[in-house]
Design a protein around this motif. Structure first.
Motif, PDB file in Angstrom:
ATOM      1  N   ASN A 101      -1.885   7.279   1.664  1.00  0.00           N
ATOM      2  CA  ASN A 101      -2.876   6.683   0.747  1.00  0.00           C
ATOM      3  C   ASN A 101      -3.814   7.747   0.169  1.00  0.00           C
ATOM      4  O   ASN A 101      -5.023   7.539  -0.032  1.00  0.00           O
ATOM      5  CB  ASN A 101      -3.722   5.620   1.471  1.00  0.00           C
ATOM      6  N   SER A 102      -3.259   8.921  -0.129  1.00  0.00           N
ATOM      7  CA  SER A 102      -4.079  10.020  -0.662  1.00  0.00           C
ATOM      8  C   SER A 102      -4.308   9.906  -2.165  1.00  0.00           C
ATOM      9  O   SER A 102      -5.164  10.594  -2.726  1.00  0.00           O
ATOM     10  CB  SER A 102      -3.413  11.354  -0.338  1.00  0.00           C
ATOM     11  N   ASP A 103      -3.536   9.074  -2.812  1.00  0.00           N
ATOM     12  CA  ASP A 103      -3.653   8.972  -4.270  1.00  0.00           C
ATOM     13  C   ASP A 103      -4.459   7.763  -4.689  1.00  0.00           C
ATOM     14  O   ASP A 103      -4.316   7.251  -5.808  1.00  0.00           O
ATOM     15  CB  ASP A 103      -2.252   8.896  -4.899  1.00  0.00           C
ATOM     16  N   VAL A 104      -5.295   7.228  -3.796  1.00  0.00           N
ATOM     17  CA  VAL A 104      -6.086   6.046  -4.125  1.00  0.00           C
ATOM     18  C   VAL A 104      -7.237   6.452  -5.030  1.00  0.00           C
ATOM     19  O   VAL A 104      -8.057   7.339  -4.674  1.00  0.00           O
ATOM     20  CB  VAL A 104      -6.630   5.385  -2.857  1.00  0.00           C
ATOM     21  N   PRO A 105      -7.358   5.839  -6.196  1.00  0.00           N
ATOM     22  CA  PRO A 105      -8.505   6.136  -7.059  1.00  0.00           C
ATOM     23  C   PRO A 105      -9.796   5.722  -6.364  1.00  0.00           C
ATOM     24  O   PRO A 105      -9.815   4.803  -5.539  1.00  0.00           O
ATOM     25  CB  PRO A 105      -8.243   5.287  -8.299  1.00  0.00           C
ATOM     26  N   ILE A 106     -10.890   6.370  -6.759  1.00  0.00           N
ATOM     27  CA  ILE A 106     -12.161   6.112  -6.108  1.00  0.00           C
ATOM     28  C   ILE A 106     -12.604   4.679  -6.318  1.00  0.00           C
ATOM     29  O   ILE A 106     -13.109   4.021  -5.383  1.00  0.00           O
ATOM     30  CB  ILE A 106     -13.241   7.084  -6.653  1.00  0.00           C
ATOM     31  N   LEU A 107     -12.377   4.174  -7.513  1.00  0.00           N
ATOM     32  CA  LEU A 107     -12.827   2.809  -7.798  1.00  0.00           C
ATOM     33  C   LEU A 107     -12.028   1.759  -6.994  1.00  0.00           C
ATOM     34  O   LEU A 107     -12.527   0.667  -6.743  1.00  0.00           O
ATOM     35  CB  LEU A 107     -12.699   2.520  -9.295  1.00  0.00           C
ATOM     36  N   GLU A 108     -10.800   2.089  -6.619  1.00  0.00           N
ATOM     37  CA  GLU A 108      -9.976   1.136  -5.873  1.00  0.00           C
ATOM     38  C   GLU A 108     -10.124   1.315  -4.363  1.00  0.00           C
ATOM     39  O   GLU A 108      -9.510   0.581  -3.585  1.00  0.00           O
ATOM     40  CB  GLU A 108      -8.507   1.295  -6.262  1.00  0.00           C
ATOM     41  N   GLY A 109     -10.922   2.268  -3.962  1.00  0.00           N
ATOM     42  CA  GLY A 109     -11.067   2.549  -2.545  1.00  0.00           C
ATOM     43  C   GLY A 109     -11.536   1.372  -1.730  1.00  0.00           C
ATOM     44  O   GLY A 109     -10.932   1.046  -0.683  1.00  0.00           O
ATOM     45  N   PRO A 110     -12.607   0.656  -2.129  1.00  0.00           N
ATOM     46  CA  PRO A 110     -13.058  -0.492  -1.330  1.00  0.00           C
ATOM     47  C   PRO A 110     -11.972  -1.573  -1.161  1.00  0.00           C
ATOM     48  O   PRO A 110     -11.798  -2.143  -0.080  1.00  0.00           O
ATOM     49  CB  PRO A 110     -14.263  -1.003  -2.108  1.00  0.00           C
ATOM     50  N   ARG A 111     -11.248  -1.833  -2.270  1.00  0.00           N
ATOM     51  CA  ARG A 111     -10.213  -2.894  -2.183  1.00  0.00           C
ATOM     52  C   ARG A 111      -9.088  -2.456  -1.261  1.00  0.00           C
ATOM     53  O   ARG A 111      -8.579  -3.239  -0.468  1.00  0.00           O
ATOM     54  CB  ARG A 111      -9.673  -3.196  -3.572  1.00  0.00           C
ATOM     55  N   VAL A 112      -8.704  -1.174  -1.371  1.00  0.00           N
ATOM     56  CA  VAL A 112      -7.634  -0.673  -0.497  1.00  0.00           C
ATOM     57  C   VAL A 112      -8.081  -0.710   0.956  1.00  0.00           C
ATOM     58  O   VAL A 112      -7.305  -1.043   1.859  1.00  0.00           O
ATOM     59  CB  VAL A 112      -7.249   0.763  -0.915  1.00  0.00           C
ATOM     60  N   ARG A 113      -9.370  -0.366   1.194  1.00  0.00           N
ATOM     61  CA  ARG A 113      -9.883  -0.418   2.551  1.00  0.00           C
ATOM     62  C   ARG A 113      -9.796  -1.853   3.107  1.00  0.00           C
ATOM     63  O   ARG A 113      -9.415  -2.053   4.264  1.00  0.00           O
ATOM     64  CB  ARG A 113     -11.324   0.071   2.561  1.00  0.00           C
ATOM     65  N   GLN A 114     -10.139  -2.821   2.278  1.00  0.00           N
ATOM     66  CA  GLN A 114     -10.053  -4.233   2.714  1.00  0.00           C
ATOM     67  C   GLN A 114      -8.609  -4.622   3.023  1.00  0.00           C
ATOM     68  O   GLN A 114      -8.341  -5.315   4.016  1.00  0.00           O
ATOM     69  CB  GLN A 114     -10.632  -5.139   1.637  1.00  0.00           C
TER      70      GLN A 114
ATOM     71  N   LEU B 198       0.819  -1.201   0.000  1.00  0.00           N
ATOM     72  CA  LEU B 198       0.000   0.000   0.000  1.00  0.00           C
ATOM     73  C   LEU B 198       0.858   1.259   0.000  1.00  0.00           C
ATOM     74  O   LEU B 198       0.560   2.227  -0.714  1.00  0.00           O
ATOM     75  CB  LEU B 198      -0.932   0.006   1.217  1.00  0.00           C
ATOM     76  N   VAL B 199       1.902   1.264   0.797  1.00  0.00           N
ATOM     77  CA  VAL B 199       2.793   2.432   0.837  1.00  0.00           C
ATOM     78  C   VAL B 199       3.497   2.611  -0.494  1.00  0.00           C
ATOM     79  O   VAL B 199       3.621   3.734  -1.016  1.00  0.00           O
ATOM     80  CB  VAL B 199       3.811   2.287   1.988  1.00  0.00           C
ATOM     81  N   GLY B 200       3.962   1.518  -1.053  1.00  0.00           N
ATOM     82  CA  GLY B 200       4.649   1.629  -2.331  1.00  0.00           C
ATOM     83  C   GLY B 200       3.735   2.041  -3.472  1.00  0.00           C
ATOM     84  O   GLY B 200       4.182   2.671  -4.442  1.00  0.00           O
ATOM     85  N   THR B 201       2.472   1.688  -3.346  1.00  0.00           N
ATOM     86  CA  THR B 201       1.538   1.974  -4.449  1.00  0.00           C
ATOM     87  C   THR B 201       0.852   3.316  -4.280  1.00  0.00           C
ATOM     88  O   THR B 201       0.726   4.107  -5.241  1.00  0.00           O
ATOM     89  CB  THR B 201       0.483   0.862  -4.543  1.00  0.00           C
TER      90      THR B 201
END
Length: 297
Positions: free
Chosen positions: A203-216, A195-198
């Motif tokens: 985690n401010s650059d998380v696209p909206i569509l990837e938000g649920p997966r990143v949250r998991q 997550l840090v590397g990506t």
């Protein structure tokens, strides 16, 4: 003529009686005389009767001489094996016995010397085998009696990944903690690193569509981290519960005296003679030159 005929049998009877009544010492002298006269055929039965089936000679020296004479007589008669046997029996009584060519042939002397050296070699080998067997027995007894205790510092109980259990020689339990803590730790750290590397630390650059997966993934990171700390705490509790300040361990050969580990080395002989004990060395000073004499106890 009739008187002579009566006297002859009487003389024969007296001669036989005299031989029969001879003492063992007289028989030995008779065997010795026959040997010196090179009459092997007469010497062998006389000497043999003094030794077999029972020893008739009271003096050890006489028994040794009888064996040597009988062995030499057998040798001169061509029976080398029986000669060796008699020589061995004489040397069993006196291992340092020697014979010379003053009374025996040079070939008989060589055979006697050969038998003596062979017997000395056997005695030395037997002594070495006995010494090694005794040393092995002492070593085994020493190892059995060797009790070694190893101090267990208390801080070892707080080591993660089952290391605390390994120091307590609880390998299976340690392996379980290693596996469980390793999986949870690797999962938590691995996902967090991804997550840090990506997406960066915040985690401010998380696209909206990837938000649920990143949250998991974040939740999985936290859950695996909590699981790791729980397993670590349980591991510490388990280690403290089984903690022993001092634990018996298997001692190694470094704790055993060298004289037990290296029995093949024979001890150095003690210096007993005056020549061995005295030490002479040069002494040089600015004013003079001399010799120093010392004495070693």
């Amino acid at each position: 003529m009739r008187a002579a005929a009566l006297i002859a049998p009487l003389i024969a009877v007296l001669a036989v009686t005299a031989v029969a009544d001879a003492t063992p010492t007289q028989d030995l002298d008779r065997g010795r005389q026959s040997f010196r006269a090179r009459d092997w055929a007469s010497a062998i039965p006389v000497l043999n009767a003094l030794l077999y089936p029972e020893l008739q000679l009271a003096r050890k020296e006489d028994a040794i001489e009888a064996h040597v004479l009988l062995g030499a007589a057998h040798f001169e008669s061509g029976d080398t094996e029986r000669a060796r046997d008699e020589f061995e029996k004489a040397l069993q009584i006196d291992p340092d016995r020697t014979i010379t060519t003053l009374m025996f042939s040079s070939a008989a002397v060589r055979l006697f010397d050969q038998v003596r050296e062979e017997q000395r070699g056997r005695i030395e080998r037997d002594a070495d085998r006995k010494r090694l067997a005794e040393a092995a027995e002492k070593l085994e007894l020493y190892r059995k009696s060797l009790v070694v205790y190893e101090a267990r510092p208390y801080y070892l109980n707080f080591m993660p990944f089952g290391l605390a259990q390994y120091t307590q020689n609880r390998t299976r339990v340690g392996a379980l903690f290693t596996l469980s803590q390793g999986i949870t730790f690797a999962t938590s750290v691995g996902i967090y690193g991804y997550l840090v590397g990506t997406y960066g630390f915040e985690n401010s650059d998380v696209p909206i569509l990837e938000g649920p997966r990143v949250r998991q993934l974040q939740q999985l990171t936290i859950a695996s981290g909590i699981a790791f700390y729980a397993l670590y705490a349980f591991g510490v509790f388990d280690a403290i519960r089984h903690h022993k300040p001092r634990q018996q361990v298997q001692g190694d050969d470094s704790l055993i005296p060298k004289d037990l580990l290296e029995p093949t080395k024979k001890p150095a002989p003690n210096k007993t003679s005056f020549r061995d004990r005295i030490q002479v060395s040069p002494m040089v000073t600015p004013e003079s030159v001399g010799i120093g004499i010392g004495w070693e106890n």
